[in-house]
Design an enzyme around this catalytic site. Sequence first.
Site, PDB file in Angstrom:
ATOM      1  N   TRP A 112       0.824  -1.213   0.000  1.00 38.02           N
ATOM      2  CA  TRP A 112       0.000   0.000   0.000  1.00 38.02           C
ATOM      3  C   TRP A 112       0.857   1.261   0.000  1.00 38.02           C
ATOM      4  O   TRP A 112       0.512   2.244  -0.666  1.00 38.02           O
ATOM      5  CB  TRP A 112      -0.972  -0.040   1.176  1.00 38.02           C
ATOM      6  CG  TRP A 112      -1.732  -1.335   1.184  1.00 38.02           C
ATOM      7  CD1 TRP A 112      -1.683  -2.328   2.114  1.00 38.02           C
ATOM      8  CD2 TRP A 112      -2.619  -1.811   0.149  1.00 38.02           C
ATOM      9  NE1 TRP A 112      -2.480  -3.386   1.741  1.00 38.02           N
ATOM     10  CE2 TRP A 112      -3.060  -3.103   0.540  1.00 38.02           C
ATOM     11  CE3 TRP A 112      -3.063  -1.280  -1.053  1.00 38.02           C
ATOM     12  CZ2 TRP A 112      -3.941  -3.858  -0.238  1.00 38.02           C
ATOM     13  CZ3 TRP A 112      -3.943  -2.039  -1.834  1.00 38.02           C
ATOM     14  CH2 TRP A 112      -4.367  -3.300  -1.423  1.00 38.02           C
ATOM     15  N   ASP A 119      -1.226   6.494   6.276  1.00 40.55           N
ATOM     16  CA  ASP A 119      -2.327   5.615   5.901  1.00 40.55           C
ATOM     17  C   ASP A 119      -2.515   4.643   7.068  1.00 40.55           C
ATOM     18  O   ASP A 119      -1.695   3.755   7.277  1.00 40.55           O
ATOM     19  CB  ASP A 119      -1.967   4.881   4.612  1.00 40.55           C
ATOM     20  CG  ASP A 119      -3.001   3.832   4.208  1.00 40.55           C
ATOM     21  OD1 ASP A 119      -4.001   3.652   4.928  1.00 40.55           O
ATOM     22  OD2 ASP A 119      -2.789   3.183   3.157  1.00 40.55           O
ATOM     23  N   LYS A 171     -12.162  -2.012   8.035  1.00 36.83           N
ATOM     24  CA  LYS A 171     -11.397  -2.942   8.852  1.00 36.83           C
ATOM     25  C   LYS A 171     -11.719  -2.770  10.348  1.00 36.83           C
ATOM     26  O   LYS A 171     -12.039  -3.728  11.027  1.00 36.83           O
ATOM     27  CB  LYS A 171      -9.905  -2.770   8.587  1.00 36.83           C
ATOM     28  CG  LYS A 171      -9.545  -3.011   7.107  1.00 36.83           C
ATOM     29  CD  LYS A 171      -8.101  -2.735   6.803  1.00 36.83           C
ATOM     30  CE  LYS A 171      -7.822  -2.763   5.313  1.00 36.83           C
ATOM     31  NZ  LYS A 171      -8.021  -4.067   4.671  1.00 36.83           N
TER      32      LYS A 171
END
Length: 365
Positions: A104, A175, A199
């Site tokens: 990511w 992030d 999540k």
Amino acid sequence: MQEKTVYNFNAGPATLPKAVMLKAQEEFVNYRGCGYGIVEESHRAAPFEEIIQAAEANIRKLMGISADYDVLFLQGGASLQFAMVPMNLMVPGKKIAFCDTGEWAHKAMKEAKILGAGINLVYDGAKEKYSCIGDVSSWQFDQNDAYAHICSNNTIYGTAYNQYPDTGALPLIADMSSDIMSKVVDVNRFALIFAGAQKNMGPSGVTLVIMRKGLAERCPETVPTMLRFSTHIKAQSLYNTPSTFSIYMVRLVTDWMLEQGGVPAIQKLNETKAAKLYAAIDESGFFRGTCAKADRSKMNVCFRIGEGNEELEKKFVSESKAAGMIGLKGHRAVGGLRASIYNAMPMAGIDALVAFMKAFAAKNG
């Protein structure tokens, strides 16, 4: 008919607290006596206005976010933020510092390059196949860069920052999609935090952005209106129709988190869950952790059978599913096995998985 218990170890969309799901079910067709569901309500109406304001207030309380920061509910997931952040915060002639600890962070770096940004690669985890992060105190940041970017938890490889790098006066962007509100974090260390909700906060469809006031003023006039942070700050996340039901679910999840004792209590439970599962791996002589112990994630536990026995791993996934545990297959990029044990995963789910692992090892070892 007795209800079947299933524990969801998927990396995202992920498990949600059962109490929250039941509350949403109760209110789905008749939201608090109004005669219709909140999913049908206008985002301009008073019932939804109360929801989005309550969701923001809950998040501010849970994370200790001061009035120096704006809190936004956007769309497009973390993946859109990979582009939106540099579009808004790039500075002509300045590079962006990236710490590449996995998929990511690497994708975010790729988007910045597409937009024409120069890159200062502070840490290149690819050299170690993203199996570790190491001592961040040794990382060097150029104060002339536009900002620094990190991904706090790596869902694919199972690593996480146990301490954050010191970037000095350089704005730090994080992030936090896969570990947001799983542990106590000093928000004041960051210029901007973003996280997909699917999540730890709710279902997919909404992205949380926490942004230090004034930072959005960097945005050049060439950025389209919808992609400017300032647009959403001014409109209080209501510039266009937001993901109303997802925000409603975030409100319910954060209500639940406050009822559990807030982030400190949730962190303590998360540490206990992770310790129990890693102990089962390390003590088995059958399973093997895939990353450096010092950098292990408490959200995504990645492991293999032996050196990577794919046939036995397929059998493990199949039999665990039959036993009421889903989502234990590793990410397609790396294979193996992965248990995602976010905030809503109960200790009973960990106990069930550990018991299954012990039985599986005894049978197949």
